[in-house]
Every structure is written in structure tokens, then in C-alpha cells.
Design a protein around this motif. Structure first.
Motif, PDB file in Angstrom:
ATOM      1  N   GLU A 104       0.829  -1.201   0.000  1.00 30.41           N
ATOM      2  CA  GLU A 104       0.000   0.000   0.000  1.00 30.41           C
ATOM      3  C   GLU A 104       0.868   1.258   0.000  1.00 30.41           C
ATOM      4  O   GLU A 104       0.608   2.198  -0.755  1.00 30.41           O
ATOM      5  CB  GLU A 104      -0.917   0.002   1.229  1.00 30.41           C
ATOM      6  N   GLU A 105       1.907   1.252   0.802  1.00 31.10           N
ATOM      7  CA  GLU A 105       2.820   2.397   0.865  1.00 31.10           C
ATOM      8  C   GLU A 105       3.515   2.614  -0.479  1.00 31.10           C
ATOM      9  O   GLU A 105       3.692   3.752  -0.927  1.00 31.10           O
ATOM     10  CB  GLU A 105       3.852   2.173   1.962  1.00 31.10           C
ATOM     11  N   ALA A 106       3.887   1.527  -1.133  1.00 26.70           N
ATOM     12  CA  ALA A 106       4.541   1.626  -2.444  1.00 26.70           C
ATOM     13  C   ALA A 106       3.589   2.222  -3.481  1.00 26.70           C
ATOM     14  O   ALA A 106       3.996   3.076  -4.283  1.00 26.70           O
ATOM     15  CB  ALA A 106       5.025   0.255  -2.897  1.00 26.70           C
ATOM     16  N   PHE A 107       2.332   1.801  -3.468  1.00 24.96           N
ATOM     17  CA  PHE A 107       1.348   2.355  -4.409  1.00 24.96           C
ATOM     18  C   PHE A 107       1.116   3.837  -4.149  1.00 24.96           C
ATOM     19  O   PHE A 107       1.027   4.641  -5.082  1.00 24.96           O
ATOM     20  CB  PHE A 107       0.022   1.594  -4.325  1.00 24.96           C
ATOM     21  N   GLU A 108       1.031   4.213  -2.870  1.00 26.50           N
ATOM     22  CA  GLU A 108       0.829   5.621  -2.525  1.00 26.50           C
ATOM     23  C   GLU A 108       2.019   6.463  -2.961  1.00 26.50           C
ATOM     24  O   GLU A 108       1.858   7.572  -3.470  1.00 26.50           O
ATOM     25  CB  GLU A 108       0.587   5.774  -1.026  1.00 26.50           C
ATOM     26  N   SER A 109       3.211   5.938  -2.767  1.00 27.74           N
ATOM     27  CA  SER A 109       4.417   6.645  -3.171  1.00 27.74           C
ATOM     28  C   SER A 109       4.467   6.821  -4.687  1.00 27.74           C
ATOM     29  O   SER A 109       4.798   7.903  -5.185  1.00 27.74           O
ATOM     30  CB  SER A 109       5.647   5.878  -2.700  1.00 27.74           C
ATOM     31  N   HIS A 156       4.362  10.343  -6.792  1.00 21.20           N
ATOM     32  CA  HIS A 156       5.407  10.642  -7.772  1.00 21.20           C
ATOM     33  C   HIS A 156       4.805  10.944  -9.146  1.00 21.20           C
ATOM     34  O   HIS A 156       5.184  11.919  -9.801  1.00 21.20           O
ATOM     35  CB  HIS A 156       6.373   9.460  -7.873  1.00 21.20           C
ATOM     36  N   ASP A 157       3.863  10.120  -9.575  1.00 23.44           N
ATOM     37  CA  ASP A 157       3.217  10.314 -10.873  1.00 23.44           C
ATOM     38  C   ASP A 157       2.474  11.648 -10.931  1.00 23.44           C
ATOM     39  O   ASP A 157       2.510  12.347 -11.953  1.00 23.44           O
ATOM     40  CB  ASP A 157       2.247   9.179 -11.186  1.00 23.44           C
ATOM     41  N   GLU A 158       1.821  12.030  -9.840  1.00 24.85           N
ATOM     42  CA  GLU A 158       1.102  13.306  -9.790  1.00 24.85           C
ATOM     43  C   GLU A 158       2.067  14.480  -9.856  1.00 24.85           C
ATOM     44  O   GLU A 158       1.786  15.488 -10.505  1.00 24.85           O
ATOM     45  CB  GLU A 158       0.243  13.396  -8.523  1.00 24.85           C
ATOM     46  N   GLU A 159       3.203  14.357  -9.205  1.00 18.93           N
ATOM     47  CA  GLU A 159       4.215  15.420  -9.259  1.00 18.93           C
ATOM     48  C   GLU A 159       4.749  15.585 -10.675  1.00 18.93           C
ATOM     49  O   GLU A 159       4.890  16.705 -11.170  1.00 18.93           O
ATOM     50  CB  GLU A 159       5.365  15.107  -8.306  1.00 18.93           C
ATOM     51  N   GLN A 218       6.259  17.932 -25.740  1.00 18.16           N
ATOM     52  CA  GLN A 218       7.648  18.377 -25.566  1.00 18.16           C
ATOM     53  C   GLN A 218       8.014  18.431 -24.081  1.00 18.16           C
ATOM     54  O   GLN A 218       9.111  18.023 -23.685  1.00 18.16           O
ATOM     55  CB  GLN A 218       7.862  19.747 -26.196  1.00 18.16           C
ATOM     56  N   ALA A 219       7.094  18.920 -23.267  1.00 17.82           N
ATOM     57  CA  ALA A 219       7.334  19.021 -21.830  1.00 17.82           C
ATOM     58  C   ALA A 219       7.479  17.641 -21.208  1.00 17.82           C
ATOM     59  O   ALA A 219       8.341  17.427 -20.339  1.00 17.82           O
ATOM     60  CB  ALA A 219       6.194  19.793 -21.153  1.00 17.82           C
ATOM     61  N   ALA A 220       6.684  16.685 -21.653  1.00 12.62           N
ATOM     62  CA  ALA A 220       6.762  15.328 -21.126  1.00 12.62           C
ATOM     63  C   ALA A 220       8.143  14.720 -21.418  1.00 12.62           C
ATOM     64  O   ALA A 220       8.747  14.087 -20.556  1.00 12.62           O
ATOM     65  CB  ALA A 220       5.665  14.458 -21.715  1.00 12.62           C
ATOM     66  N   LYS A 221       8.640  14.943 -22.624  1.00 18.74           N
ATOM     67  CA  LYS A 221       9.967  14.444 -22.973  1.00 18.74           C
ATOM     68  C   LYS A 221      11.034  15.093 -22.099  1.00 18.74           C
ATOM     69  O   LYS A 221      11.960  14.432 -21.628  1.00 18.74           O
ATOM     70  CB  LYS A 221      10.272  14.709 -24.450  1.00 18.74           C
ATOM     71  N   ALA A 222      10.914  16.402 -21.896  1.00 19.01           N
ATOM     72  CA  ALA A 222      11.915  17.131 -21.100  1.00 19.01           C
ATOM     73  C   ALA A 222      11.885  16.717 -19.633  1.00 19.01           C
ATOM     74  O   ALA A 222      12.933  16.526 -19.008  1.00 19.01           O
ATOM     75  CB  ALA A 222      11.679  18.632 -21.220  1.00 19.01           C
ATOM     76  N   VAL A 223      10.696  16.571 -19.071  1.00 20.05           N
ATOM     77  CA  VAL A 223      10.572  16.229 -17.651  1.00 20.05           C
ATOM     78  C   VAL A 223      10.974  14.776 -17.389  1.00 20.05           C
ATOM     79  O   VAL A 223      11.656  14.483 -16.423  1.00 20.05           O
ATOM     80  CB  VAL A 223       9.139  16.510 -17.142  1.00 20.05           C
ATOM     81  N   LYS A 224      10.550  13.888 -18.256  1.00 19.15           N
ATOM     82  CA  LYS A 224      10.838  12.470 -18.056  1.00 19.15           C
ATOM     83  C   LYS A 224      12.229  12.080 -18.508  1.00 19.15           C
ATOM     84  O   LYS A 224      12.771  11.074 -18.057  1.00 19.15           O
ATOM     85  CB  LYS A 224       9.804  11.607 -18.779  1.00 19.15           C
ATOM     86  N   GLY A 225      12.791  12.854 -19.420  1.00 16.30           N
ATOM     87  CA  GLY A 225      14.092  12.501 -19.979  1.00 16.30           C
ATOM     88  C   GLY A 225      15.188  13.253 -19.403  1.00 16.30           C
ATOM     89  O   GLY A 225      16.008  13.147 -18.680  1.00 16.30           O
TER      90      GLY A 225
END
Length: 105
Positions: free
Chosen positions: A8-13, A17-20, A98-105
Motif C-alpha cells: 500500500e505504501e509503495a502504491f501511494e508513493s 510521484h506520478d502526480e508530481e 515536448q514538456a513530457a519528454k523534457a521532464v521524463k528525460g
């Protein structure tokens, strides 16, 4: 701590992270869209940056449909800039990719 609690803690974490990441992607895309709109409105330099930052700030907790894109469309109409809602949304989606590539990459 039981296995269930750890899971549960791992899913919440992961969710946090995904929301950030999503927040950072959307903020960057909105800023870039705002800079594009500022250019179309004839704004340059600090004036363009202030316009874009103001759009992002007012929209941080808002709905995209009634936030940045609606404000840009309203500003375009007031300034006589011819861009359809679809064209504005298309530019936003391009900047979001473009932002997704920059943030994730």
C-alpha cells in the motif's frame, strides 16, 4: 509492517510521484503555450514572460478547459488575433508532448 502495508505504501508513493511529474509537465506546457500566445499578441521579453507566468499562476489549481486555453482565446479575441480554439489546443498538446519528454528525460 506487513506485506500488505508495504505494498500500500509503495502504491501511494508511486501515485504521489506520478502526480508530481504530471504537475511539472502541465506547468511547463502551460508556460510554453503562454509564451507562444504572448508572441502572437506582440509581447516580447519580460512582458511575454510575465504574461505566460500569470497564466500558469492563475491556472495552477484550475481546469484546463476554463483556464489557460480559455484565457488565451479571450485575449486573442480582444487583440484581434485569429486562432481557433482547436488551433490553440493543438499547440498546447504539442507543447505538452515536448514538456513530457523534457521532464521524463
Amino acid at each position: 509492517m506487513s506485506g500488505f502495508d508495504k505494498r500500500e505504501e509503495a502504491f501511494e508513493s508511486k501515485f504521489a510521484h506520478d502526480e508530481e511529474i504530471l504537475f511539472r509537465i502541465l506547468a511547463r506546457a502551460k508556460l510554453t503555450t503562454g509564451l507562444w500566445a504572448a508572441e502572437k499578441l506582440g509581447k516580447t521579453g519580460a512582458e511575454a514572460e510575465d504574461y505566460a507566468k500569470a497564466l500558469v499562476t492563475q491556472d495552477v489549481a484550475g481546469d484546463l478547459k476554463f483556464g489557460v486555453l480559455a484565457q488565451i482565446q479571450k485575449d486573442f479575441a480582444a487583440a484581434g488575433v485569429v486562432q481557433s480554439e482547436h488551433q490553440i489546443a493543438r499547440h498546447f498538446e504539442e507543447f505538452k508532448a515536448q514538456a513530457a519528454k523534457a521532464v521524463k528525460g
